[in-house]
Every structure is written in structure tokens, then in C-alpha cells.
Scaffold this motif. Structure first.
Motif, short mmCIF file in Angstrom:
data_model
loop_
_atom_site.label_atom_id
_atom_site.label_comp_id
_atom_site.label_asym_id
_atom_site.label_seq_id
_atom_site.Cartn_x
_atom_site.Cartn_y
_atom_site.Cartn_z
N VAL A 144 0.84 -1.20 0.00
CA VAL A 144 0.00 0.00 0.00
C VAL A 144 0.87 1.25 0.00
O VAL A 144 0.60 2.21 -0.73
N PHE A 145 1.94 1.24 0.80
CA PHE A 145 2.85 2.39 0.82
C PHE A 145 3.47 2.63 -0.55
O PHE A 145 3.61 3.77 -0.99
N GLY A 146 3.83 1.56 -1.24
CA GLY A 146 4.38 1.71 -2.59
C GLY A 146 3.39 2.33 -3.55
O GLY A 146 3.73 3.22 -4.34
N ALA A 147 2.14 1.87 -3.50
CA ALA A 147 1.11 2.42 -4.37
C ALA A 147 0.86 3.90 -4.07
O ALA A 147 0.70 4.73 -4.97
N ILE A 148 0.83 4.24 -2.78
CA ILE A 148 0.63 5.63 -2.38
C ILE A 148 1.78 6.50 -2.86
O ILE A 148 1.58 7.61 -3.38
N THR A 149 3.01 6.00 -2.71
CA THR A 149 4.17 6.77 -3.15
C THR A 149 4.13 7.03 -4.65
O THR A 149 4.40 8.15 -5.11
N ALA A 150 3.77 6.01 -5.43
CA ALA A 150 3.70 6.17 -6.88
C ALA A 150 2.63 7.18 -7.27
O ALA A 150 2.87 8.08 -8.10
N LEU A 151 1.44 7.05 -6.69
CA LEU A 151 0.34 7.95 -7.03
C LEU A 151 0.66 9.39 -6.61
O LEU A 151 0.45 10.33 -7.37
N ALA A 152 1.18 9.55 -5.39
CA ALA A 152 1.51 10.89 -4.90
C ALA A 152 2.63 11.51 -5.72
O ALA A 152 2.58 12.70 -6.06
N GLY A 153 3.64 10.71 -6.05
CA GLY A 153 4.77 11.24 -6.81
C GLY A 153 4.37 11.70 -8.20
O GLY A 153 4.75 12.80 -8.64
N LEU A 154 3.59 10.91 -8.91
CA LEU A 154 3.19 11.26 -10.27
C LEU A 154 2.28 12.49 -10.28
O LEU A 154 2.47 13.43 -11.05
N ALA A 185 1.78 14.79 -7.89
CA ALA A 185 2.40 16.00 -7.35
C ALA A 185 3.40 16.60 -8.33
O ALA A 185 3.50 17.83 -8.45
N THR A 186 4.15 15.77 -9.03
CA THR A 186 5.11 16.29 -10.01
C THR A 186 4.41 17.07 -11.10
O THR A 186 4.85 18.16 -11.50
N LEU A 187 3.30 16.53 -11.60
CA LEU A 187 2.56 17.22 -12.65
C LEU A 187 1.91 18.51 -12.14
O LEU A 187 2.03 19.57 -12.76
N LEU A 188 1.26 18.43 -11.00
CA LEU A 188 0.55 19.60 -10.46
C LEU A 188 1.51 20.67 -9.97
O LEU A 188 1.22 21.87 -10.09
N GLY A 189 2.66 20.26 -9.43
CA GLY A 189 3.64 21.25 -8.98
C GLY A 189 4.19 22.06 -10.14
O GLY A 189 4.33 23.29 -10.05
N GLY A 190 4.51 21.38 -11.24
CA GLY A 190 4.97 22.11 -12.43
C GLY A 190 3.91 23.03 -12.99
O GLY A 190 4.19 24.17 -13.38
N THR A 235 1.72 13.80 2.77
CA THR A 235 3.12 14.10 3.05
C THR A 235 3.98 13.85 1.82
O THR A 235 4.81 14.69 1.44
N CYS A 236 3.79 12.70 1.18
CA CYS A 236 4.56 12.39 -0.03
C CYS A 236 4.20 13.35 -1.16
O CYS A 236 5.07 13.74 -1.95
N PHE A 237 2.94 13.75 -1.23
CA PHE A 237 2.51 14.71 -2.25
C PHE A 237 3.28 16.02 -2.09
O PHE A 237 3.77 16.59 -3.07
N CYS A 238 3.41 16.48 -0.85
CA CYS A 238 4.16 17.72 -0.60
C CYS A 238 5.64 17.56 -0.93
O CYS A 238 6.28 18.51 -1.43
N LEU A 239 6.19 16.39 -0.67
CA LEU A 239 7.60 16.15 -0.97
C LEU A 239 7.88 16.24 -2.46
O LEU A 239 8.91 16.78 -2.88
N PHE A 240 7.00 15.70 -3.28
CA PHE A 240 7.23 15.64 -4.72
C PHE A 240 6.68 16.85 -5.47
O PHE A 240 6.95 17.00 -6.66
N PHE A 241 5.95 17.71 -4.79
CA PHE A 241 5.31 18.85 -5.46
C PHE A 241 6.34 19.81 -6.05
O PHE A 241 6.06 20.53 -6.98
N ASN A 242 7.54 19.81 -5.47
CA ASN A 242 8.57 20.77 -5.91
C ASN A 242 9.45 20.22 -7.03
O ASN A 242 10.34 20.94 -7.51
N THR A 243 9.24 19.00 -7.48
CA THR A 243 10.14 18.39 -8.47
C THR A 243 10.25 19.22 -9.74
O THR A 243 11.36 19.54 -10.19
N GLY A 244 9.13 19.57 -10.33
CA GLY A 244 9.15 20.37 -11.55
C GLY A 244 9.69 21.77 -11.33
O GLY A 244 10.61 22.21 -12.06
N PRO A 245 9.18 22.52 -10.34
CA PRO A 245 9.66 23.89 -10.14
C PRO A 245 11.16 23.98 -9.84
O PRO A 245 11.84 24.86 -10.37
N THR A 246 11.69 23.12 -9.00
CA THR A 246 13.11 23.23 -8.64
C THR A 246 14.01 22.91 -9.81
O THR A 246 15.04 23.58 -10.02
#
Length: 276
Positions: A112-122, A124-129, A178-189
């Protein structure tokens, strides 16, 4: 990776005491194939971006790295990314262990943690950019501001994961946020690094950034968290160092915000500043 590894180790080889090893064996072949395929790829000619702007290609030397170190936006962005990578590395390494040791944890908590990480990462990266681009007209430093806001928001969420006595349904929601917030900055940074470096220095700039963020980030965070856990015998206390890096990243990116517009404008002329 989490989902695939857990699936291999449990259902496929659950009856074998060393079945978990197959999660590592099975990634060797794709890695080798990718490496062989890369041998036949050709690098694009260096300097094409310079020629498009009527400039001569530059032969990179050590002195050009001083340009990067004299660019405040680059320095603040890279150090903030190092703090963020510290948090990601520590959570990625220790969170499955932490969840399985938590009372009431389901048997498939790693899956479940893996699935959450994948969903949050993908997502958040798109929405952050998208958010960084959308706010840029109103706020010239939007890439820094979006990134900092996400990390500062993630800090209380991560504390909630550690200390709130809630059911696992709510715990999964807090972990996702939490993971969503971590990955939200991927595109901007990464956009900041690209925008504040001269075209001839972008590859060097990203290489230096990658070296720093891993050396100060996910290379050392699992070790530090493990040592703290051994000392305190309390994973919650060990994970507090991760929460601290949320705040450090947010503070560094807020400091870089006031430099971004100027550094972006000066980027095409930065080569003239290279000391002899």
C-alpha cells in the motif's frame, strides 16, 4: 519498485526463507539491457543552444563552476533540494519498516505504501509544475514559492503521521499528503536550475546539483536515521530529523525567492563573469 518488490518477495517466493532476494535478482536483466542500449546512443553535439543564440560553443573548464556557485538561486535551490532528498531517502528506506512495526498494521502495508508513493509522486510532479507555471506571471519567484509552501505544509502532516493516534485509513491519507508535498517541488526546482544557468553550463549545473543532493541527501539519511533509532530506540524520534529537513528546505527556498528574477535575467550573460 515497492509494489513489484513486495509482490515478488511475498506471493511468488513466500515459502522460501531467502525469497526476498529475488526482488533484487529480477531487476538485473532490465538494468543490463538498458546499459547495453545506452552504449549505442549518441550524445547530441555540444554547443547547439549557443549557436542558436549567435554565440560560440564554450569548452567547459573548472572556472565555469564558479559561475554556478556565484548564482544565489542555484545555490539556494540545490541546498534545498538536498534537504528534500534527505527526507525522501529517509522515508523511502525506513517507512516500510516503521509501518510494519506499528500496531494494527495490515499485512500488505509495504504494498500500500508503494502504491501511495507512486500515485503521490506522479500527481504532485505534474501539479507542482503546472502551479509554478500558472503563478509565474503574478509572482516572478513562483517556482521557489510553490516549492517552499509545499515543504512547509508537509512538516505538520509528517508530524501527524508520527504522533496522531488514528486508524490506518487516516494514516494512509496523511502519508499520501506528506509524499505529495515532498514531490510537489520536483518540476519547479528543476526549472529553476535550468533557468538560472547559461545553456552551455546546464549539463554541468545539473551534474553538480545531482552530486550535492545525493551526497547530502539520500546517501546519508538512511544511515543517520538508523543511528538515531539505535540511540533512542524510538523510530518517531529518529524520524524527527526528517521533519527538520522539511523546514530547512522550505527556508532555503524562501531565501532564494528574492534572487530568482535577477538570476534568470542574467543567465545568458553569466559566461562573461567567469574568472580567468
Amino acid at each position: 519498485g515497492y509494489v513489484f518488490g513486495d509482490w515478488v518477495a511475498r506471493p511468488l517466493f513466500a515459502g522460501q526463507p531467502d525469497g526476498w532476494r529475488w526482488a533484487f535478482y529480477m531487476v538485473v536483466v532490465p538494468g543490463l539491457l538498458l546499459g547495453v542500449w545506452s552504449l549505442f546512443r549518441r550524445d547530441p553535439p555540444r554547443g547547439q543552444a549557443d549557436l542558436a543564440h549567435g554565440q560560440k560553443p564554450v569548452k567547459l573548464s573548472r572556472r565555469h563552476y564558479l559561475i554556478l556557485l556565484r548564482t544565489p538561486s542555484f545555490v539556494f535551490c540545490t541546498l534545498g533540494m538536498a534537504a528534500m532528498t534527505f527526507a525522501i531517502g529517509g522515508i523511502a528506506f525506513w517507512m516500510p519498516y516503521y509501518l510494519e512495526a506499528r500496531p494494527g498494521a495490515p499485512a500488505n502495508s509495504t504494498l500500500v505504501f508503494g502504491a501511495i508513493t507512486a500515485l503521490a509522486g506522479l500527481s504532485a510532479t505534474l501539479l507542482g509544475g503546472w502551479a509554478g507555471d500558472k503563478l509565474r506571471r503574478r509572482f516572478p519567484s513562483s517556482y521557489f514559492l510553490v516549492s517552499a509552501t509545499a515543504m512547509l505544509t508537509g512538516f505538520p502532516l509528517f508530524l501527524g503521521v508520527l504522533y496522531l493516534n488514528v486508524s490506518f485509513t487516516w494514516l494512509w491519507a496523511l502519508i499520501f499528503l506528506t509524499c505529495f508535498c515532498l514531490f510537489f517541488n520536483t518540476g519547479p526546482t528543476n526549472t529553476i536550475i535550468a533557468n538560472v544557468t547559461h545553456p552551455s553550463l546546464r549539463a554541468a549545473g545539473f551534474a553538480l546539483c545531482i552530486l550535492v543532493i545525493h551526497a547530502l541527501g539520500d546517501v546519508i539519511s538512511p544511515v543517520i536515521i538508523g543511528l538515531l533509532n539505535d540511540y533512542f530506540h524510538d523510530m518517531n524520534k529518529a524520524f524527527l530529523v526528517v521533519g527538520l529537513t522539511f523546514l530547512i528546505a522550505g527556508a532555503l527556498w524562501l531565501c532564494g525567492a528574492r534572487h530568482l528574477a535577477r538570476d534568470t535575467a542574467l543567465a545568458p550573460r553569466r559566461l562573461e563573469e567567469a574568472p580567468e
